[in-house]
Design a protein around this motif. Structure first.
Motif, short mmCIF file in Angstrom:
data_model
loop_
_atom_site.label_atom_id
_atom_site.label_comp_id
_atom_site.label_asym_id
_atom_site.label_seq_id
_atom_site.Cartn_x
_atom_site.Cartn_y
_atom_site.Cartn_z
N GLU A 265 8.98 19.53 2.85
CA GLU A 265 8.04 20.46 2.24
C GLU A 265 6.80 19.72 1.73
OE1 GLU A 265 7.88 23.87 -1.29
OE2 GLU A 265 9.76 22.82 -0.82
N PHE A 266 5.65 20.31 2.00
CA PHE A 266 4.38 19.73 1.55
C PHE A 266 4.06 20.31 0.18
CE2 PHE A 266 -0.36 19.47 1.66
CZ PHE A 266 -0.46 18.09 1.80
N ASP A 267 4.42 19.58 -0.86
CA ASP A 267 4.27 20.07 -2.23
C ASP A 267 2.81 20.05 -2.67
OD1 ASP A 267 7.01 20.54 -2.87
OD2 ASP A 267 7.32 18.38 -2.99
N PRO A 268 2.48 20.80 -3.73
CA PRO A 268 1.12 20.74 -4.29
C PRO A 268 0.77 19.31 -4.71
CG PRO A 268 2.35 22.58 -5.21
CD PRO A 268 3.33 21.77 -4.43
N VAL A 269 -0.52 19.04 -4.76
CA VAL A 269 -0.97 17.67 -5.01
C VAL A 269 -0.46 17.14 -6.35
CG1 VAL A 269 -3.18 18.45 -5.99
CG2 VAL A 269 -2.98 16.14 -5.04
N GLY A 270 -0.39 18.00 -7.38
CA GLY A 270 0.09 17.52 -8.67
C GLY A 270 1.52 17.01 -8.60
N THR A 271 2.36 17.70 -7.82
CA THR A 271 3.74 17.26 -7.65
C THR A 271 3.80 15.95 -6.88
OG1 THR A 271 4.51 19.55 -7.66
CG2 THR A 271 6.00 17.91 -6.71
N GLY B 120 0.83 -1.19 0.00
CA GLY B 120 0.00 0.00 0.00
C GLY B 120 0.87 1.24 0.00
N ILE B 121 0.69 2.11 -0.98
CA ILE B 121 1.54 3.29 -1.10
C ILE B 121 0.70 4.47 -1.57
CG2 ILE B 121 2.25 2.74 -3.47
CD1 ILE B 121 5.04 3.84 -2.71
N GLY B 122 1.03 5.67 -1.07
CA GLY B 122 0.24 6.84 -1.43
C GLY B 122 1.08 8.06 -1.69
N ALA B 123 0.40 9.13 -2.07
CA ALA B 123 1.08 10.37 -2.41
C ALA B 123 1.35 11.24 -1.20
CB ALA B 123 0.25 11.15 -3.44
N GLY B 124 0.77 10.89 -0.05
CA GLY B 124 0.94 11.70 1.14
C GLY B 124 -0.04 12.85 1.16
N TRP B 125 -0.94 12.88 2.13
CA TRP B 125 -1.97 13.92 2.17
C TRP B 125 -1.98 14.70 3.48
CZ3 TRP B 125 -5.49 13.75 6.12
CH2 TRP B 125 -5.57 12.54 6.84
N ASN B 126 -1.31 14.17 4.49
CA ASN B 126 -1.43 14.72 5.84
C ASN B 126 -0.31 15.72 6.11
OD1 ASN B 126 -2.30 15.15 8.41
ND2 ASN B 126 -1.67 13.16 9.20
N ARG B 127 -0.60 17.00 5.98
CA ARG B 127 0.42 18.04 6.12
C ARG B 127 1.19 17.94 7.45
NH1 ARG B 127 1.26 23.22 3.87
NH2 ARG B 127 -0.66 23.03 2.65
N PRO B 128 0.56 17.67 8.59
CA PRO B 128 1.33 17.60 9.84
C PRO B 128 2.45 16.56 9.81
CG PRO B 128 -1.00 17.83 10.34
CD PRO B 128 -0.90 17.62 8.85
N GLU B 129 2.30 15.48 9.05
CA GLU B 129 3.38 14.50 8.93
C GLU B 129 4.62 15.14 8.31
OE1 GLU B 129 1.98 11.24 6.65
OE2 GLU B 129 0.83 10.35 8.30
N TYR B 130 4.41 15.94 7.29
CA TYR B 130 5.51 16.61 6.61
C TYR B 130 6.17 17.63 7.55
CZ TYR B 130 4.00 14.65 2.13
OH TYR B 130 3.67 13.79 1.11
N GLU B 131 5.34 18.42 8.21
CA GLU B 131 5.87 19.46 9.09
C GLU B 131 6.66 18.85 10.24
OE1 GLU B 131 2.30 21.50 10.12
OE2 GLU B 131 2.27 22.71 8.27
N ALA B 132 6.23 17.69 10.72
CA ALA B 132 6.89 17.07 11.87
C ALA B 132 8.32 16.65 11.56
CB ALA B 132 6.08 15.86 12.34
#
Length: 224
Positions: A45-51, A29-41
């Motif tokens: 950088e939380f890139d735009p969804v297209g990226t 199971g793999i995803g694009a990453g949607w949860n901004r707090p995970e990135y900030e922690a």
């Protein structure tokens, strides 16, 4: 796995090892990453969804390339790999099943083309919360149609996944009052209207008696 948090060539070796240790029972199971707090922690950088979706697509290509026999090379937008022959190789051929999910058309189109299991998820609002309108039966039917159009001949072999979202599972004989209360909470939280009837029919909301939920699951399987 969130593809942004690990280099896919390293991830491929870990996953292949899990496939070997489990006797070929791994589902990836793999995803694009949607949860901004995970990135900030962790300071990413939380890139735009297209990226994020484009990086996931390239990451999936790397994973499949590393799972295949022989060395793999890529000079991509996000990853560069030179004749890497990752070991061990997975037991399942050509690779373990990929499980990719999302709530938007871009990600579901990618899942339709690359995955064996397509996860249907809520659309994420700019606030970071899920969109209640995106978990209705009508919205789910629309998502499946997006997948059908993108998958082509692959569609008949795909497996679909849904999961409880925006509410806990509730086994109860008071389904309607609970659904009405949930609708009010979602309206207050998101500013969007969704009715109790829509929630009770939603593939992502499980409120009802055991017999009622069994009937719902059978109906959803038949309709979707």
């Amino acid at each position: 796995f969130n593809n942004d948090l690990r280099h896919p060539a390293v991830l491929a070796q870990d996953l292949a090892t899990l496939d070997v240790l489990s006797g070929g029972r791994l589902e990836l199971g793999i995803g694009a990453g949607w949860n901004r707090p995970e990135y900030e922690a962790i300071g990413i950088e939380f890139d735009p969804v297209g990226t994020r979706v484009a990086r996931l697509a390239e990451g999936i290509a790397v994973l499949k390339g590393c799972f295949a026999d022989g060395p793999y090379s890529l000079d991509g937008r996000f990853y560069r790999i030179g004749a890497h022959d990752g070991l061990p190789k997975p037991i399942q051929k050509p690779h373990p099943p990929f499980f990719v999910g999302g709530g938007g058309r871009r990600l579901l189109t990618l899942a339709a083309r690359e995955a064996q299991i397509v996860g249907l998820a809520p659309r994420i609002l700019p606030s970071g919360r899920g969109d209640p309108r995106s978990i209705t039966l009508a919205a789910t039917q629309e998502k499946i149609e997006w997948v059908r159009q993108a998958a082509g001949d692959r569609f008949a072999g795909l497996e679909f996944n849904v999961y409880p979202s925006m509410s806990q599972i509730s086994v109860t004989d008071r389904a309607r009052p609970e659904a009405e209360a949930l609708a009010a909470r979602l309206r207050e939280r998101s500013g969007m209207e969704v009715s109790a009837d829509e929630l009770l029919a939603s593939p992502h909301v499980f409120i009802g008696s055991i017999d009622g939920l069994v009937e719902k699951f059978v109906e959803l399987r038949a309709r979707l």
